[in-house]
Design an enzyme around this catalytic site. Structure first.
Site, mmCIF file in Angstrom:
data_model
loop_
_atom_site.group_PDB
_atom_site.id
_atom_site.type_symbol
_atom_site.label_atom_id
_atom_site.label_comp_id
_atom_site.label_asym_id
_atom_site.label_seq_id
_atom_site.Cartn_x
_atom_site.Cartn_y
_atom_site.Cartn_z
ATOM 1 N N LYS A 38 -0.190 0.060 -6.159
ATOM 2 C CA LYS A 38 -0.740 0.838 -5.037
ATOM 3 C C LYS A 38 -1.169 2.216 -5.534
ATOM 4 C CE LYS A 38 1.934 -1.966 -1.882
ATOM 5 N NZ LYS A 38 3.079 -2.194 -1.015
ATOM 6 N N GLN A 54 8.394 0.797 0.869
ATOM 7 C CA GLN A 54 8.296 -0.529 0.242
ATOM 8 C C GLN A 54 9.458 -1.414 0.706
ATOM 9 O OE1 GLN A 54 5.708 -1.543 -1.540
ATOM 10 N NE2 GLN A 54 6.535 -3.539 -1.992
ATOM 11 N N ASP A 80 0.856 0.701 6.599
ATOM 12 C CA ASP A 80 1.186 -0.727 6.497
ATOM 13 C C ASP A 80 0.792 -1.478 7.774
ATOM 14 O OD1 ASP A 80 2.363 -1.823 4.164
ATOM 15 O OD2 ASP A 80 4.230 -0.733 4.525
HETATM 16 N N1 GUN Z 1 6.770 -5.703 0.317
HETATM 17 C C1 GUN Z 1 5.974 -6.759 0.059
HETATM 18 N N2 GUN Z 1 4.745 -6.588 0.618
HETATM 19 C C2 GUN Z 1 4.778 -5.384 1.235
HETATM 20 C C3 GUN Z 1 3.809 -4.648 1.980
HETATM 21 O O1 GUN Z 1 2.663 -5.066 2.202
HETATM 22 N N3 GUN Z 1 4.233 -3.434 2.455
HETATM 23 C C4 GUN Z 1 5.490 -2.960 2.235
HETATM 24 N N4 GUN Z 1 5.796 -1.769 2.755
HETATM 25 N N5 GUN Z 1 6.402 -3.634 1.556
HETATM 26 C C5 GUN Z 1 6.045 -4.821 1.055
#
Ligand code: GUN
Length: 290
Positions: A54, A98, A121
């Site tokens: 990211k 996350q 998100d």
């Molecule tokens: N863990 C796995 N995929 C994601 C996601 O798209 N966002 C977040 N915050 N955690 C994740």
């Protein structure tokens, strides 16, 4: 029928480039760069990789990235206080915690603490509710990215039968909602579903998002199906495998996403889109209140 791969990497690169142009225009208009805070709690190796990707995406297109890494033993109150500080910080546009979080922390309480207009998100109940009411603002990244992949197949979703396998908060249910809003007739399958094979076989679009390697069998698919495989499962020998066990030489599906290189890159690209969007929307809101 030849099965064609939906090249998520290439489509994500296009989206990412488009967002990058949007960031450049925004900054050229004398605005500060959009900024994304990611919060990683603990030492889950897969989560660390996802967060790194990211930030690499942010760096590539001029979004300011601020990674925060907290120890696994962080108390919920400390995490919530950190989110409060980011909520109040006008230089932060997006906040991403996350997942999964360590078990002692209540995930819903954390998600609900994030300001909905910084919830890049798209997981906050406000944003999920907006999506359900057909007035989305920040949409959950993976389902939104899948809609972009489907658009690239050229399919008109109106009246198509879609089957979403998996009913998670963050993928399966918002995915069903996106497909419904696009005019598809949607079946959602989950752990209590009887005769999964029957529902998959009936569908023209199959989205598998359960995190169980090879749960959906290639021989179940109807001829010409479009198959989106959200699963990214690490096998004991280290290789990654999806939720769909499909042999492309069977030629049954018309389109399928590869794992890796299908859905994964789209999630990151849509996160970039949401971060720029969150920045623009909050700036405009502040302007209209001034
Ligand atoms: N863990 C796995 N995929 C994601 C996601 O798209 N966002 C977040 N915050 N955690 C994740």
């Amino acid at each position: 029928m030849t099965t064609r791969l939906i090249d998520g990497k290439a489509i994500a690169a296009d989206v990412q480039a488009r967002v990058g142009r949007g960031v450049s225009e925004w900054v050229a208009g004398h605005h500060r760069r959009p900024a994304l805070v990611t919060i990683l709690v603990g030492n889950d190796p897969a989560s660390a990789i996802y967060v790194r990707k990211k930030h690499e995406a942010c760096d590539a297109i001029g979004i300011e990235s601020r990674p925060v890494h907290l120890p696994a033993a962080t108390r919920a109150a400390e995490l919530l206080a950190y989110i409060d500080a980011c909520n109040a910080d006008d230089t932060v546009d997006g906040i991403l915690v996350q997942l999964p979080l360590p078990r002692h922390i209540d995930t819903s309480a954390v998600i609900e603490r994030i300001r909905p207009d910084k919830d890049v998100d798209g997981f906050h109940p406000y944003n999920i509710g907006r999506l359900a009411q057909r007035i989305p603002v920040l949409r959950p990244c993976t389902p939104a990215g899948i809609m972009e992949l489907l658009r690239h197949t050229g399919i008109d979703l109106h009246g198509r039968r879609a089957c979403v396998v998996g009913a998670s908060n963050h993928v399966g249910r918002p995915m069903a909602m996106e497909l419904l809003l696009a005019g598809a007739t949607v079946t959602v399958c989950h752990r209590f579903t009887q005769d999964l094979a029957h529902h998959v076989a009936d569908a023209e679009i199959v989205v598998a998002a359960v995190g169980k390697p090879g749960l959906v069998k290639g021989e179940w698919l109807r001829a010409g199906a479009i198959v989106i495989d959200v699963g990214i499962n690490r096998m004991p020998d280290g290789h990654l495998c999806g939720d769909v066990a499909y042999d492309p030489s069977s030629g049954k599906a018309a389109w399928i996403t590869p794992v890796p290189g299908g859905v994964g890159p789209m999630t990151v690209a849509m996160l970039m889109h949401n971060t720029l969007e969150a920045c623009r929307l909050r700036t405009m809101k502040a302007g209209s209140l001034a």
